[in-house]
Design an enzyme around this catalytic site. Sequence first.
Site, PDB file in Angstrom:
ATOM      1  CG  HIS A 202      47.696   6.537  29.709  1.00 29.32           C
ATOM      2  ND1 HIS A 202      48.986   6.992  29.708  1.00 29.32           N
ATOM      3  CD2 HIS A 202      47.756   5.199  29.479  1.00 29.32           C
ATOM      4  CE1 HIS A 202      49.803   5.965  29.516  1.00 29.32           C
ATOM      5  NE2 HIS A 202      49.080   4.869  29.376  1.00 29.32           N
ATOM      6  CD  GLU A 444      55.725  -0.504  28.344  1.00 29.78           C
ATOM      7  OE1 GLU A 444      54.774   0.034  27.763  1.00 29.78           O
ATOM      8  OE2 GLU A 444      55.682  -0.786  29.567  1.00 29.78           O
ATOM      9  CG  ASP A 468      55.175   3.744  26.976  1.00 23.53           C
ATOM     10  OD1 ASP A 468      55.229   4.987  26.982  1.00 23.53           O
ATOM     11  OD2 ASP A 468      54.484   3.094  27.768  1.00 23.53           O
ATOM     12  CB  CYS A 515      48.609  -4.755  24.736  1.00 25.65           C
ATOM     13  SG  CYS A 515      50.070  -4.237  25.626  1.00 25.65           S
TER      14      CYS A 515
HETATM   15  C1  PEP Z   1      51.870   0.781  25.535  1.00 21.49           C
HETATM   16  O1  PEP Z   1      52.811   1.461  25.941  1.00 21.49           O
HETATM   17  O2  PEP Z   1      51.690   0.506  24.341  1.00 21.49           O
HETATM   18  C2  PEP Z   1      50.862   0.256  26.465  1.00 21.49           C
HETATM   19  C3  PEP Z   1      49.958  -0.612  26.077  1.00 21.49           C
HETATM   20  O3  PEP Z   1      50.869   0.727  27.733  1.00 21.49           O
HETATM   21  P1  PEP Z   1      50.406   2.201  28.138  1.00 21.49           P
HETATM   22  O4  PEP Z   1      49.698   2.828  26.962  1.00 21.49           O
HETATM   23  O5  PEP Z   1      49.512   2.075  29.301  1.00 21.49           O
HETATM   24  O6  PEP Z   1      51.693   2.885  28.456  1.00 21.49           O
HETATM   25 MG    MG Z   2      53.278   1.525  28.016  1.00 22.38          MG
END
Ligand code: PEP
Ligand code: MG
Length: 591
Positions: A202, A444, A468, A515
């Site tokens: 992140h 995910e 994920d 996303c």
């Molecule tokens: C993902 O897992 O692709 C996602 C968009 O959520 P995060 O990166 O916050 O886990």
């Molecule tokens: Mg995620």
Amino acid sequence: MISPESKPETRLKGIGVSPGIAIGPAERLGKTLEEPEHLYIEAAQVAGEKARFSLALIATREQILELQEQISATEGENHSAIFDAHLLILEDASVLNEVLRVTETKLKSIEWAYYTVVKRYIDSLRKIADPYLRERAVDIEDVAKRVLKNLRWTVETADGSRSLQPNTRVLLAHDLTPSDTVSLDRKRVLGFATEIGSPTSHTAIMARSLSIPAVVALHEFPDDFSAGDVVLIDGYHGLVILNPDSATLAEYQSLAEREKSVLTDLEPLKHQETLTADQKKIILSANIEFIEELGGVSEQGAEGVGLYRTEFFYLSRIDLRTEENQTANYRTVAEATAPHGVIIRTVDIGGDKLCPELFENPEPNPFLGWRGIRLSLDEADDFRIQLRAILRASAFGKVRLMFPFISTLEELQGARTQLELAKEELRLIGVSFDEKIEVGAMIEIPSAVMIADHLAREVDFFSIGTNDLVQYTTAVDRVNDRVAHLYQPYHPAVIAMIRETVEAAHRNGIWCGICGEVASDIVMAPIWVGLGIDELSVGAAQLLRTRRAISRLDSTVCREMTDRLRTCGTSDAVRGQCLEMAAKSYPELLI
Ligand code: PEP
Ligand code: MG
């Protein structure tokens, strides 16, 4: 302009996680209050040390005020009160007098004197039983770190006076956690490099949203590299160049110019829809973590926000979590993204986003542990506070909500039950909200893909979280740089999972977006067009490139290529096919 240092140039190879070039003086970030060198001074140097101290105090005061202003503008005045406490600590007369006395009488450098005095206070606070007072040690440490940093940056100018060096820096750290990144003084950070880390951590995602060039997984910075030495971060190629020589600086100057001309060329796309060459529409929205990013979202011409990761706002400070504060925050986003709207994701805490009061004892496998919807369902009262806040905000714009980390049908149904309860609670007190609010599930986890038909019947849309999905499909911890080479978004199994999810969504009459970070990988764009993805939510900085790439692709040709991918057995084979089409369609975008 920074002139090259006389030290030899050193190149370090890591993983580029946020594109762009940053050049500036380095600052090494330590986790704790670092003990300065024990230096004695001559009596004649006392006045100079005092001058240095007052300069550092003034600079610290200015920085605290600036941060206070920033937080107050984005989160409201009551959230910036903590900085009043920081100013009181900074200007505490008994501390300041004692520091000056130590320097005058014991002839210790001002850094050492300050450190000794402040450390004594911190240590005694830490021994107190009262948790509130113990917590104050953290604030004192925070202020002290700033003062010591500013002391390091005071330099003697040609006329013998002292001044503070330019205040933008490139940060070098062993690691930066998402909460470190939340509290970065963003205006002053030109770029950063860390010894560990990975592209879908992140921290890396936030660097991309904030358009801060970043390189991770460098393993070790050389010992003789010191604060203030010039460092160049090449976020495109994952390179960190310490003390770049003049030939390197010239080479990067021309790369920066090329990049600038590509960006100028993309400008006209800002106000256009995202259409393939054969006029098929794809919604192109943006991911955000902070409301400060909203300016960039509309400036780049995003069709709203496709993923608002609420946990960063949630993790940054406990007192921000009230229903009123959350409502105000979500309302700001809803109003700023009209008419397109925002998809607010309920908190996804856990994994690499830990809040200390919930995770007192570390879990053995945090990414397989208490995370996302699991935690929300177990903490149902807090969950409903967030759901009510999202619902309240839905009266002020187009708000959709989605649940992260769904692995079973029961979880999705449980989350929907909490949502219905939250709606009922608002109806009882006569608060209006969008009764038809759309609800989505993040896909995910492979188990969710395999029951996608069942999940699709419960929701209005799917959003595929590939960050994920890649991690759980390939069993590769997304933040472990030792296995980073195995984290392969192009893995045929990942492509099959995505294909299955899109097809299940369409079979059940709902739309499907992506996303995760791959949504803006322009080499993968032919797959998204070929699979008929309805929406892509990307970092604002990557938006126009993605729009241009899509505009050069034909959906029928992409579908044929995507069908051919079924015969590929390796990531390289999949990537090879995509790269061939990308290179043919938009070579200028592939730096
Ligand atoms: C993902 O897992 O692709 C996602 C968009 O959520 P995060 O990166 O916050 O886990
Ligand atoms: Mg995620």
